[in-house]
Enzyme design. Structure first.
Site, PDB file in Angstrom:
ATOM      1  CD  GLU A 116      -2.510   0.919   2.798  1.00  5.74           C
ATOM      2  OE1 GLU A 116      -3.575   1.651   3.026  1.00  5.74           O
ATOM      3  OE2 GLU A 116      -2.131   0.111   3.607  1.00  5.74           O
ATOM      4  CE  LYS A 185      -7.101   1.117   3.835  1.00  6.32           C
ATOM      5  NZ  LYS A 185      -5.894   1.373   4.555  1.00  6.32           N
ATOM      6  CB  CYS A 240      -4.488  -2.138   4.336  1.00  4.55           C
ATOM      7  SG  CYS A 240      -3.476  -2.293   5.779  1.00  4.55           S
TER       8      CYS A 240
END
Length: 704
Positions: A116, A185, A240
């Site tokens: 990330e 995300k 994540c």
């Protein structure tokens, strides 16, 4: 009513005037002279970009050539790597990313995940607001594309991306010098040490299409990337925290067909977190019946408050295939088995693919060939735990077997059992299980009648071991020599005296008849001893040892029988002398006369092949229905240095011929509790016709 939800278009500066007119004079987000972002309405966007470019006018599901199956037998090499981060220096980070992509390509990797925000650094803080850094990120993306154009792998790396007046934490998915898609995300954490919400917006609900470096690129979630040369490779991406969320994006992606998930992560290290992270990745892959590639940040991130350990993990259907040591900055590399995942999804009726309205499929074309050597392990003994003897596992399996028998005894109000005890492995395990069931049920082990029935092929060794084991367990023991009965029967039917199948089966059927008659006489249940390996190979006499009133070993393969007997000997030293000698005795049905020295002459594995090979075939065929070509390949890898290719092929052909020819025996098996994931009950796991034509399987095995 018209839809007034804004759409974003990216334009080169030479279209500045056109963009501004179309945007009705609204100011562009950026004036950096290279890439511009303009917010327009859907109607204005269609006028501006042309109907071809409106994502709503493109089919969400492109035509997929289902005949393009590839020649890779399902193997796709995957990797997760951690480049060193130069915090706030996208140019240097681009070089690090290019180096990792090149290293992966040299290893034959087809799919690579990088961490990330690795193009900027995850711990950049308010540096994410610096326009020069954001422009440096775009320059870095362009450099990465140019330098990786000729590499045959798809890779994804993390970078901040500014669009719609918001900053997004994104994964750039690339192949062949092109951006295939940009995935923002979904879940942006704002708790404990995480304050991403200060800089980043969560993914927008609407998928849009952008133009960047002259190409149209989808931006949003719900994107599935698929290989036109091997359509079974469908890739989804999350970032994540998305994995930690209750409703991870990867769940929807899996239901939309994705077989491989990439997670670009920057998970800082704290005590105990590695184990938790490993479990999350493992269970995500299990729940989604997918491969999960997790790439973690490492060196170069700010250590003002956090430490990152470069914990890279690759899991497949609940199993960790590969992971790197903490703080090692190593690349995790393994071969995924997409065919295995597809087999599982076909088998599991509750895994229902659902193509949602927000799913968008992006094709790419990457040839994937069969690797020369596999970068993964298929356990040589898949039914047995690896490593040292696991007595806890032994106890658990014996308890499952015993629980099934205990329940049957209660149901039929029976307090006695009869078992034929030959001194061989299978009847030994059956007696151990029966004894355990009686003890657990509060019944007297003396009410277990262990009967040995010697005949033409019985050796002194097996006879004495049967007696010794019965005595050590405290069960009743009886000996009935059936030689004269069998001779009389053979005479009655006019048997010609050849040592053929009639000679052998007459003994097996006589034993079964005697055992069942005694069970009827004393009000007992007759316990079956046959194991999974014998039943799969048809190495049993129909209506002889094939039949019983309850079969406790029906889902226990021969290699596991050995393991359980050895484990029992370790747990119960009193029984160890007989059990260890039984383990050392050649496996035999003892139906042919002994040699001149009274030793066993008939050895099963000489006739039908080694059980470790057959159990390997049984597991991967029953569990995943691997084709002969693939079974041969993975057996060759697993048994390298043990059996050569021709030996493996020989017994693979035998396996398929015997398995396919003996379904009629399995279709009328007695009851017996399932223990493992590979089982053959005709009432549950294996519904198969006795007269199926197996020529396709046999021909492929013979042609290897």
């Amino acid at each position: 009513m018209k839809n007034t939800e804004p759409i974003t278009a990216l334009r080169d500066t030479n279209k500045l005037e056109e963009d501004l007119r179309a945007a009705d004079g609204r100011l562009p987000v950026s004036k950096n002279g290279k890439i511009r972002f303009v917010i327009v309405s859907p109607e204005e966007y269609e006028k501006l970009a042309g109907k071809d470019e409106g994502i709503a006018n493109k089919p969400l599901i492109p035509t997929i050539d289902v005949s393009a199956s590839g020649d890779n037998l399902g193997f796709v090499r995957a990797a997760a790597a951690t480049p060193f981060v130069h915090l706030g220096n996208p140019e240097a980070n681009a070089r690090e990313i290019i180096e990792k992509v090149g290293e992966a390509a040299a290893k034959g990797v087809h799919v690579l995940a990088l961490p990330e925000l690795c193009l900027s650094g995850y711990t950049l803080g308010d540096g994410f607001l610096d326009e020069r850094i954001l422009q440096g990120v775009l320059d870095g993306v362009k450099t990465i594309l140019e330098k990786t154009r000729d590499l045959n792998l798809l890779f994804a790396f993390g970078a901040p991306f500014h669009v719609l007046n918001r900053l997004y934490n994104c994964a750039f998915v690339c192949y062949g010098g092109k951006i295939l898609g940009i995935v923002p995300k979904t879940y942006v954490p704002t708790y404990s040490e995480f304050y991403e919400g200060r800089h980043f917006a969560p993914a927008p609900e609407r998928l849009i299409k952008l133009r960047i470096f002259g190409d149209e690129v989808p931006f949003g979630t719900g994107i599935v990337f698929f290989d036109q040369d091997y359509p079974s490779l469908k890739i989804g991406v999350e970032i994540c925290e998305d994995l930690w969320a209750p409703s991870s994006p990867s769940i929807g992606l899996a239901l939309a067909g994705a077989t491989v998930m990439l997670n670009l992560s920057s998970s800082n290290e704290t005590v105990g977190k590695a184990s938790y992270r490993r479990n999350l990745v493992s269970m995500a892959s299990a729940k989604e019946v997918a491969a999960y590639i997790y790439a973690d940040s490492g060196e170069g991130e700010s250590t003002s408050d956090l430490v990152f350990a470069s914990h890279n993990i690759i899991a497949e259907n609940g199993k960790i295939l590969c992971e790197t040591p903490l703080f090692g900055m190593k690349m995790a590399v393994t071969d995924l088995d997409i065919a295995l995942l597809e087999a599982e999804r076909r088998r599991i009726g509750t895994f229902k693919e659902e193509v949602g309205q927000k799913t968008y499929y992006v094709p790419f074309k990457m040839p994937i060939s069969l690797p020369k050597t596999l970068c993964r392990e298929y356990p040589r003994n898949p039914f047995i735990p690896s490593g040292e003897l696991d007595c806890e596992r032994v106890t658990a399996i014996l308890d499952i077997q015993a629980a099934g028998l205990s329940s049957r005894l209660r149901a039929i109000r029976c307090k006695k059992a009869v078992i034929g005890l030959s001194g061989g492995l299978d009847s030994t395990l059956a007696l151990l299980v029966t004894h355990r069931a009686f003890v657990n049920s509060g019944l007297d082990p003396k009410d277990i009648m262990a009967i040995t029935l010697p005949c033409f092929g019985t050796s002194k060794r097996t006879h004495d071991n049967a007696l010794l084991l019965a005595e050590s367990l405290g069960v009743s023991f009886r000996e009935i020599n059936i030689s004269e009965s069998v001779k009389c029967h053979l005479k009655d039917i006019g048997y010609d005296g050849d040592l053929n199948v009639v000679y052998e089966n007459a003994q097996a059927r006589e034993r079964t008849q005697v055992l069942m008659d005694i069970a009827n006489d004393i009000g007992a249940i007759m316990i079956g001893t046959g194991d999974l390996s014998e039943l799969c190979l048809g190495w049993c006499t129909y209506n002889g040892d094939h039949m019983s009133m309850y079969g406790v070993n029906a889902s226990i393969p021969k290699t596991l029988v050995k393991y359980l007997v050895r484990g029992y000997a370790s747990l119960h030293p009193k029984c160890a002398p007989s059990l260890l000698d039984i383990l050392d005795t050649p496996i035999s049905p003892e139906l042919l006369p002994t040699d001149k020295g009274g030793q066993i002459a008939q050895k099963t594995e000489d006739k039908i092949g080694p059980y470790d090979l057959h159990d390997f075939f049984i597991y991967y065929y029953l569990r995943y229905r691997f084709r002969p070509k693939k079974l041969h390949l993975i057996a060759r890898e697993a048994f390298r240095g043990v059996y050569d290719e021709e030996t493996i092929k020989k017994w693979l052909v035998v396996f398929f011929k015997r398995f396919l020819a003996n379904q009629f025996k399995r279709n009328c098996l007695p009851d017996g509790a399932k223990v493992g994931s590979a089982a053959i009950s005709p009432r549950g796991d294996l519904r198969f016709p006795s007269d199926a034509d197996g020529s396709l399987l046999i021909k492929e095995a013979e042609s290897l």
